[in-house]
Design a protein around this motif. Structure first.
Motif, mmCIF file in Angstrom:
data_model
loop_
_atom_site.group_PDB
_atom_site.id
_atom_site.type_symbol
_atom_site.label_atom_id
_atom_site.label_comp_id
_atom_site.label_asym_id
_atom_site.label_seq_id
_atom_site.Cartn_x
_atom_site.Cartn_y
_atom_site.Cartn_z
ATOM 1 N N PHE A 4 0.850 -1.198 0.000
ATOM 2 C CA PHE A 4 0.000 0.000 0.000
ATOM 3 C C PHE A 4 0.886 1.250 0.000
ATOM 4 C CE2 PHE A 4 -4.559 -0.899 1.584
ATOM 5 C CZ PHE A 4 -4.600 -2.141 0.963
ATOM 6 N N THR A 5 2.059 1.129 0.631
ATOM 7 C CA THR A 5 2.925 2.304 0.781
ATOM 8 C C THR A 5 3.344 2.855 -0.571
ATOM 9 O OG1 THR A 5 3.729 1.270 2.795
ATOM 10 C CG2 THR A 5 4.967 3.167 1.997
ATOM 11 N N GLN A 6 3.910 2.010 -1.432
ATOM 12 C CA GLN A 6 4.350 2.554 -2.732
ATOM 13 C C GLN A 6 3.176 2.896 -3.636
ATOM 14 O OE1 GLN A 6 5.325 -0.517 -1.627
ATOM 15 N NE2 GLN A 6 5.590 -1.984 -3.292
ATOM 16 N N CYS A 7 2.040 2.232 -3.436
ATOM 17 C CA CYS A 7 0.858 2.608 -4.213
ATOM 18 C C CYS A 7 0.455 4.040 -3.845
ATOM 19 C CB CYS A 7 -0.283 1.632 -3.903
ATOM 20 S SG CYS A 7 -1.863 2.160 -4.590
ATOM 21 N N CYS A 14 2.225 6.361 -2.096
ATOM 22 C CA CYS A 14 3.260 7.409 -2.141
ATOM 23 C C CYS A 14 3.661 7.825 -3.552
ATOM 24 C CB CYS A 14 4.491 6.989 -1.348
ATOM 25 S SG CYS A 14 4.168 7.042 0.416
ATOM 26 N N CYS A 15 3.272 7.062 -4.566
ATOM 27 C CA CYS A 15 3.453 7.586 -5.920
ATOM 28 C C CYS A 15 2.463 8.737 -6.098
ATOM 29 C CB CYS A 15 3.187 6.484 -6.958
ATOM 30 S SG CYS A 15 4.606 5.398 -7.200
ATOM 31 N N ASP A 16 2.810 9.683 -6.952
ATOM 32 C CA ASP A 16 1.940 10.858 -7.110
ATOM 33 C C ASP A 16 0.573 10.493 -7.674
ATOM 34 O OD1 ASP A 16 4.139 12.431 -6.370
ATOM 35 O OD2 ASP A 16 4.893 12.360 -8.433
ATOM 36 N N PHE A 17 0.564 9.497 -8.546
ATOM 37 C CA PHE A 17 -0.681 9.081 -9.187
ATOM 38 C C PHE A 17 -0.728 7.561 -9.150
ATOM 39 C CE2 PHE A 17 1.152 12.806 -11.129
ATOM 40 C CZ PHE A 17 0.137 13.742 -10.977
ATOM 41 N N SER A 18 -1.955 7.033 -9.164
ATOM 42 C CA SER A 18 -2.073 5.581 -9.171
ATOM 43 C C SER A 18 -3.275 5.187 -10.023
ATOM 44 C CB SER A 18 -2.244 5.075 -7.732
ATOM 45 O OG SER A 18 -2.185 3.674 -7.732
ATOM 46 N N ILE A 19 -3.057 4.211 -10.875
ATOM 47 C CA ILE A 19 -4.146 3.684 -11.708
ATOM 48 C C ILE A 19 -4.155 2.170 -11.508
ATOM 49 C CG2 ILE A 19 -5.112 3.526 -14.028
ATOM 50 C CD1 ILE A 19 -3.486 5.957 -14.808
ATOM 51 N N ALA A 20 -5.352 1.629 -11.259
ATOM 52 C CA ALA A 20 -5.441 0.192 -10.985
ATOM 53 C C ALA A 20 -6.278 -0.504 -12.049
ATOM 54 C CB ALA A 20 -6.086 -0.028 -9.619
ATOM 55 N N MET A 75 -7.743 5.610 -2.895
ATOM 56 C CA MET A 75 -6.415 4.987 -2.839
ATOM 57 C C MET A 75 -5.731 5.055 -4.205
ATOM 58 S SD MET A 75 -5.110 1.576 -1.166
ATOM 59 C CE MET A 75 -3.520 0.893 -1.572
ATOM 60 N N VAL A 76 -6.529 5.009 -5.269
ATOM 61 C CA VAL A 76 -5.984 5.189 -6.617
ATOM 62 C C VAL A 76 -6.816 6.274 -7.289
ATOM 63 C CG1 VAL A 76 -5.250 2.766 -6.764
ATOM 64 C CG2 VAL A 76 -7.463 3.424 -7.710
#
Ligand code: COA
Length: 317
Positions: free
Chosen positions: A119-122, A124-130, A184-185
């Motif tokens: 969850f941390t790197q998900c 802490c990245c500026d953007f997240s797409i799942a 979260m994303v």
């Protein structure tokens, strides 16, 4: 350009400035071992100043983004070895301290399992797409620890209290669509479109002035925990930093952005960045006006009418 080969991570650098960092332990669902962390820390440190890298996308090989910390190698095998444990813990901060204020834009592309420590790197990245069907889970409660290493704090800062409590205490899974609803994303898409949609966002970001973009992401991060007064000072200092960094490449984003819109009508800020924002080749240096700058009278009239409608609908202040 990174030449070195790694055992747990693959680095794939594209000509357009996008660098893929791919977790590469698919047989262990990309669980994070001490070696994995040491490699990630080294890779991200090198990429931060690598001139061929303008943006980093992090993802996982196979069916998993990451199954979190490696229960065997990160936990059990470091027990009773305080020096080894401390080093692994420090190296694992690529996920939090490093990514949180990284000097280049980052996107996490969640292709499958995203569990516990991942969850941390998900986040802490500026953007997240799942992927819509990616599986997220705070499994810690099921195997006997609390979500440590800042995961509890991150989840509480990201989700609302009810969701944070629910998923941390039940260990129930949720999918990409639910992760998007909880913040979260940014959004989720069918797995078959995941790479295409991630690249679309990456390319959009690469069109911006890189100095403005990095200052903006730092501003969004840092002001979260600052007072009103400190935020004002920080933002003023960051604006000055943009000018200094831009001057080093013979550029002034602020003056250029206004000039091209007001005087040259070369673009419209609502639809695109000014000409040369990314590479410095502005209209003054031979860059061409943007297609979005073309003003079509009919459409303009239509959009004026819709603005009027919106104003009419707005409640009186
Ligand atoms: N740590 C260490 N090894 C792990 C691991 C982890 N977090 N996650 C998976 N693995 C290993 C398994 O032990 C197995 O190794 P083996 O082939 O030597 O037996 C291999 O990866 C494949 O795992 P498997 O459970 O067979 O795959 P799956 O696709 O059926 O299930 C998961 C995937 C992620 C649902 C499942 O592996 C799992 O629950 N992992 C634990 C996740 C976790 O709790 N992480 C801790 C977060 S702090």
């Amino acid at each position: 350009m990174l030449k070195k080969k790694y055992t747990c991570v693959k680095v794939d650098q594209q000509k357009d400035g996008i660098t893929w960092v791919i977790f590469n332990r698919p047989e262990k669902r990309n669980a994070m071992s001490p070696t994995f962390h040491a490699e990630m820390m080294e890779i991200l440190t090198l990429l931060e100043t690598d001139k061929d890298t303008k943006l980093v996308i992090i993802t996982g090989e196979g069916v998993s983004f990451s199954a979190g910390q490696d229960l065997k190698e990160f936990f059990r095998e470091t027990d009773g070895k305080p020096e080894v444990k401390a080093k692994a813990g420090n190296d694992s901060k690529w996920r939090s301290d490093k990514l949180w204020m990284y000097n280049k834009p980052t996107i996490s592309m969640i292709n499958g399992f995203c569990i516990g420590g991942a969850f941390t790197q998900c986040i802490c990245c500026d953007f997240s797409i799942a992927a819509d069907d990616a599986i997220f889970c705070l499994s810690e409660v099921n195997w006997g620890i609390l979500p440590g290493g800042m995961v509890s704090k991150m989840v509480t800062d990201t989700f609302n209290q009810r969701d944070a409590m629910f998923y941390a205490c039940t260990g129930r899974t949720f999918n990409g669509k639910e992760a998007a609803k909880m913040g979260m994303v940014n959004y989720s898409v069918p797995l078959k479109n995941l790479k295409k949609e991630t690249l679309k966002l990456a390319k959009e970001l690469l069109e911006k002035n890189p100095n403005v973009l990095v200052a903006t992401k730092h501003a969004i991060r840092s002001t979260q925990s600052m007072s009103w007064r400190s935020s004002a000072d920080y933002l003023a200092a960051k604006a000055a930093e943009i000018k200094i960094k831009d001057a080093a490449r013979g550029h002034d984003a602020y003056a250029e952005g206004i000039r091209q819109f007001i005087d040259e009508k070369a673009y419209r800020p609502v639809f695109s960045p000014y000409v040369g924002a990314a590479d410095g080749v502005t209209t003054a240096k031979g860059g061409k006006p943007r297609a979005s700058a073309a003003r079509k009278p009919k459409k303009a009239a239509a959009s004026r009418a819709s603005v009027k409608r919106i104003v009419k609908r707005s409640p009186a202040t």
